[in-house]
Every structure is written in C-alpha cells, then in structure tokens.
Design a protein around this motif. Sequence first.
Motif, PDB file in Angstrom:
ATOM      1  N   GLU A 281       0.839  -1.208   0.000  1.00 29.64           N
ATOM      2  CA  GLU A 281       0.000   0.000   0.000  1.00 29.64           C
ATOM      3  C   GLU A 281       0.872   1.257   0.000  1.00 29.64           C
ATOM      4  O   GLU A 281       0.568   2.239  -0.672  1.00 29.64           O
TER       5      GLU A 281
ATOM      6  N   CYS B 198       1.927   1.653  -3.720  1.00 29.52           N
ATOM      7  CA  CYS B 198       0.988   1.910  -4.822  1.00 29.52           C
ATOM      8  C   CYS B 198      -0.403   2.325  -4.363  1.00 29.52           C
ATOM      9  O   CYS B 198      -1.312   2.411  -5.191  1.00 29.52           O
ATOM     10  N   GLY B 199      -0.549   2.578  -3.058  1.00 25.81           N
ATOM     11  CA  GLY B 199      -1.867   2.894  -2.509  1.00 25.81           C
ATOM     12  C   GLY B 199      -2.567   4.035  -3.208  1.00 25.81           C
ATOM     13  O   GLY B 199      -3.803   4.075  -3.256  1.00 25.81           O
TER      14      GLY B 199
ATOM     15  N   ALA C 209      -3.387   0.942 -10.208  1.00 33.23           N
ATOM     16  CA  ALA C 209      -3.195  -0.277  -9.418  1.00 33.23           C
ATOM     17  C   ALA C 209      -4.479  -0.678  -8.688  1.00 33.23           C
ATOM     18  O   ALA C 209      -4.671  -1.836  -8.344  1.00 33.23           O
TER      19      ALA C 209
ATOM     20  N   PHE D  24      -5.423  -0.355  -5.749  1.00 29.51           N
ATOM     21  CA  PHE D  24      -5.205  -0.995  -4.439  1.00 29.51           C
ATOM     22  C   PHE D  24      -6.336  -0.561  -3.503  1.00 29.51           C
ATOM     23  O   PHE D  24      -6.553   0.627  -3.291  1.00 29.51           O
ATOM     24  N   THR D  25      -7.053  -1.498  -2.954  1.00 32.48           N
ATOM     25  CA  THR D  25      -8.168  -1.179  -2.056  1.00 32.48           C
ATOM     26  C   THR D  25      -8.120  -2.094  -0.845  1.00 32.48           C
ATOM     27  O   THR D  25      -8.063  -3.313  -0.985  1.00 32.48           O
ATOM     28  N   ARG D  26      -8.137  -1.494   0.318  1.00 28.33           N
ATOM     29  CA  ARG D  26      -8.145  -2.312   1.550  1.00 28.33           C
ATOM     30  C   ARG D  26      -9.523  -2.921   1.751  1.00 28.33           C
ATOM     31  O   ARG D  26     -10.532  -2.272   1.484  1.00 28.33           O
TER      32      ARG D  26
ATOM     33  N   ALA E 176      -6.554  -6.880   1.219  1.00 31.91           N
ATOM     34  CA  ALA E 176      -6.684  -5.860   0.169  1.00 31.91           C
ATOM     35  C   ALA E 176      -6.847  -6.551  -1.171  1.00 31.91           C
ATOM     36  O   ALA E 176      -6.692  -7.775  -1.289  1.00 31.91           O
ATOM     37  N   GLU E 177      -7.183  -5.755  -2.168  1.00 30.39           N
ATOM     38  CA  GLU E 177      -7.203  -6.260  -3.543  1.00 30.39           C
ATOM     39  C   GLU E 177      -6.448  -5.256  -4.406  1.00 30.39           C
ATOM     40  O   GLU E 177      -6.293  -4.086  -4.030  1.00 30.39           O
ATOM     41  N   VAL E 178      -5.975  -5.730  -5.552  1.00 31.76           N
ATOM     42  CA  VAL E 178      -5.172  -4.863  -6.411  1.00 31.76           C
ATOM     43  C   VAL E 178      -5.358  -5.352  -7.839  1.00 31.76           C
ATOM     44  O   VAL E 178      -5.931  -6.424  -8.057  1.00 31.76           O
ATOM     45  N   LYS E 179      -4.904  -4.580  -8.813  1.00 32.02           N
ATOM     46  CA  LYS E 179      -4.881  -5.076 -10.194  1.00 32.02           C
ATOM     47  C   LYS E 179      -3.425  -5.418 -10.502  1.00 32.02           C
ATOM     48  O   LYS E 179      -2.616  -4.514 -10.782  1.00 32.02           O
TER      49      LYS E 179
ATOM     50  N   LEU F 202      -0.586  -3.014 -12.086  1.00 38.59           N
ATOM     51  CA  LEU F 202       0.439  -2.614 -11.119  1.00 38.59           C
ATOM     52  C   LEU F 202       1.843  -2.950 -11.642  1.00 38.59           C
ATOM     53  O   LEU F 202       2.770  -2.146 -11.509  1.00 38.59           O
TER      54      LEU F 202
END
Length: 399
Positions: free
Chosen positions: A109, A112-113, A118, A120-122, A178-181, A185
């Motif tokens: 996070e 790239c938070g 990206a 990025f989501t918690r 969390a989730e991310v792409k 990313l």
Amino acid sequence: MDLRSDYPFWLLDKGILYTYPSLLNDIKTDVAIMGAGISGALAAWHLRHAGFKTVIVDKRHVGMGSTAASTALLQYEIDTPLSELIIKRGERDAVRSYLLCLKAIDDLEAICGNWKEAAFTRRPSLQYASYKKDVALLKKEYELRKQHGIAVQWLNDNDIKNKFGFEKDAGILSRDAAEVKAYSLTHALLHKCRSLGVEVYDHTAITHFSEHKNGVELKTEDGKKIKARKLVIACGYESAQYVPKKIQTLQSTYAIVSEPATTDHHWYRNALIWETARPYLYLRTTDDNRIVIGGKDDDFSDPRKRDKALPVKAKALEQAFKKLFPNIHFRTDFKWAGTFASTKDGLPYIGHLPGKPHTYFALGFGGNGITFSVLAAQMITNMALGLQDDDARLFNFNR
Ligand SMILES: Cc1cc2nc3c(=O)[nH]c(=O)nc-3n(C[C@H](O)[C@H](O)[C@H](O)COP(=O)(O)OP(=O)(O)OC[C@H]3O[C@@H](n4cnc5c(N)ncnc54)[C@H](O)[C@@H]3O)c2cc1C
C-alpha cells in the motif's frame, strides 16, 4: 510453459499497456532481473530505490505470465493454516511468516496505494467454515491468530447471515486484507522504474546464465550478453527448472468475472471471501463493480486439459456463487484458467542456492503469490546490500 489460457479479464480490459525494446547490445549492470511479472517488477522497484543499476528482461511482453491471470487478492493468510504451519515449521517461524505477510500488505500500500491504475483497495477478509465439521478447527485457528496479535473477529451463523446474507455456521473476519490489479500494477511499477533509470527489455529470452567469482553472465537467445554483479530469477513457475530439487507442485486453477453490477455494494464492505474446504472457492469485487470468483482447482497442470476444462469449471464456479448468494445477479462476462504452483509448507522460496551467492530466487509460489513477491523484493534487496535479514532463513532452500 503455457502459464494460462488466452483471455484473462485484466489483459482484455487493459490491453498491452507498454511495450519495450528487446536487448540489442551487450550490457553491464549491477543487477539483472529475469522475468518482468509482479515479482520482477517489485524487485526492480526495490533494487533501484536502494541505488542499484538495474536491468530487467522478459521473454514475453511485460506482465504476460501468471501475473496477467492473477485474481490478486492480498491476504496475510497463507494456504497453510497457522495451526498446521506451526506443526510443519515450529511456532516462532510460522507466526513470523504470517506477520510478514500481514506487513507486506501495508508495504505494498505504501508503494501503490495512491496509484489509480493499481486500484489498491483495503478490504476485510472472511474465511468461513465450509462444513460444520470445520468449525472447531477454525475456532482454534481464530484463537491462535488472535493470540499473536492479528486483528480477527469470530462470526457465528447469525453474524454471517447479517453481514453477508448466506448461511454458514462460523467464520473468521480479518480486518487486514486488500485487492489490487496485479497486471496494471506490474506495468505501472516498470514504467516508473524506467523513468528512474531501470532498463526494461521485453521479448528477450535468457537461454543461459552462469555464476562466476564476482558475478553472473547471462546470454540471450540472440547471443547478447549481460554481465551483472547479481542476478534475480523471477521467472514465476518457469523458475523451477533452475533449482536442482523439486520445490513445487503444479495445479490448474480457474476464474470468472461477472458483468459490472449497478451497485457498488455487494456484501459486507465487499470483503474478500474464502473458505476452509480444499480446493477453496474465493471471491472479491473490482473497482468497476464486478465480482471475481476463483477456485475449482485440479491436480493436473497439462495446459490442454486445463483449457478444455474451462467452460465446465466456469459454470461450476457460477453455480457455487449462486448457491451462496441466490439473490445476487451474476452473469459471467469473462473466464480464464491458469497454472498454479504450491509448496509443501505453503511458503515461498527466496534467496540463493548453496554455493551460488550471486543468484537470487524470488519464487512466491502459493495462493499468496503477490504478498510473497513483496517479501522477496525486500529480502533480495537486503541481501544485495549485504544486510543481515533475520527473516531470510524462513524461506531459504535449506528446508
Ligand atoms: C488464476 C490465478 C489466480 C491467482 N490469484 C492470486 C491471488 O488472488 N492472490 C495472489 O497473491 N496470487 C494469486 N495468484 C498467483 C500470482 O498470480 C502469482 O504468484 C504471480 O503472478 C507470480 O508472479 P511472477 O512475477 O513471479 O511470475 P510471472 O507473472 O509468471 O512472471 C514471470 C515472467 O518471467 C518470464 N520468463 C520466464 N522465463 C524467462 C526467461 N528464460 N527469460 C526471460 N524471461 C523469462 C515470463 O515470460 C514471465 O513474464 C494467482 C495465479 C493464477 C494463475
């Protein structure tokens, strides 16, 4: 190796974001990285920030290996429950491994938070008991995690019904996930790395490398040479050929993604969801209100068999979702399959082989591949700097 079927959602959604030249000259560098997936990209990011002249090469386009197929749930919970890992690795090492994965989510996070691409989501993460018989073991797992300072909450059947709307006897709700792409990313990391001076080459296959007293020499399929003080092998599941002992078991896994919904609220805080059954079903949502479902793994890795099974597996995943959430509309928009590797204890292999101090491996095998990639990038950078990293022994090749 054929790592995945042709059409993972993330690749169709974003296309090839950046392409790079192939290597046309002999070059010299501090660190050469083989493989530009999420592991190589994170390693490049950390090594460059530590001051190393860094070159990264990939035989495909960037991010086109397993990374393009990744559903990219970021969890501290590895595939081996803490209670089981304690039996395999002892309490100190098992707990430390879990806590490192927890920290890796925060560390990613911090990188790239706030990068839009990206995504990025918690999220919280729910692990539910698939069957009544799993409840006692899951409760023990909850107690253990709580005892070691992990933020967890025990949910009974009513709590699950109220928060998620489905009927299961119990579950652990973890605060930190969390989730991310992962594909976007990886591109973002390498694009930014390049502006920091990292040389990125795609369509550059390394066909040979050898370690010498003071470094490593790599050769490309076009006969070009890269001389480096250190080499990082981040070739994903194709890396195992460079390790003299069997470290991975290959499987096939499947994923589907729904059409975008008209609501951005699917269930309690759009938590990541997974279960105690093996193979497990898992779910997440996306920033464009889709639902991603994965699982139905097979014990074989033959890519033809895998891709042939995809239509049936996609239907099975959709049905499993509808059984859990009969009131949520789900229509499959994209489906894909991938090869997947696991290790005996569920932990990655990070570091060098005995007698080969200049060649590091970043092998984040397992359901938690991306959090392992973060740890690999950090540990390898410390090793390259000559710093003592007490955690490195957790993931070394001597186990
Ligand atoms: C369907 C699916 C779902 C998944 N879901 C999750 C999840 O939810 N959460 C999670 O954390 N992980 C998940 N994973 C695992 C995760 O995707 C992987 O751990 C991660 O993508 C591996 O990244 P990597 O960079 O190590 O490997 P890769 O992305 O495969 O990159 C390795 C690169 O090395 C290159 N390469 C190989 N050999 C050479 C050579 N000789 N010369 C030059 N280049 C070479 C390849 O072309 C490739 O691009 C999932 C995997 C799959 C398949």
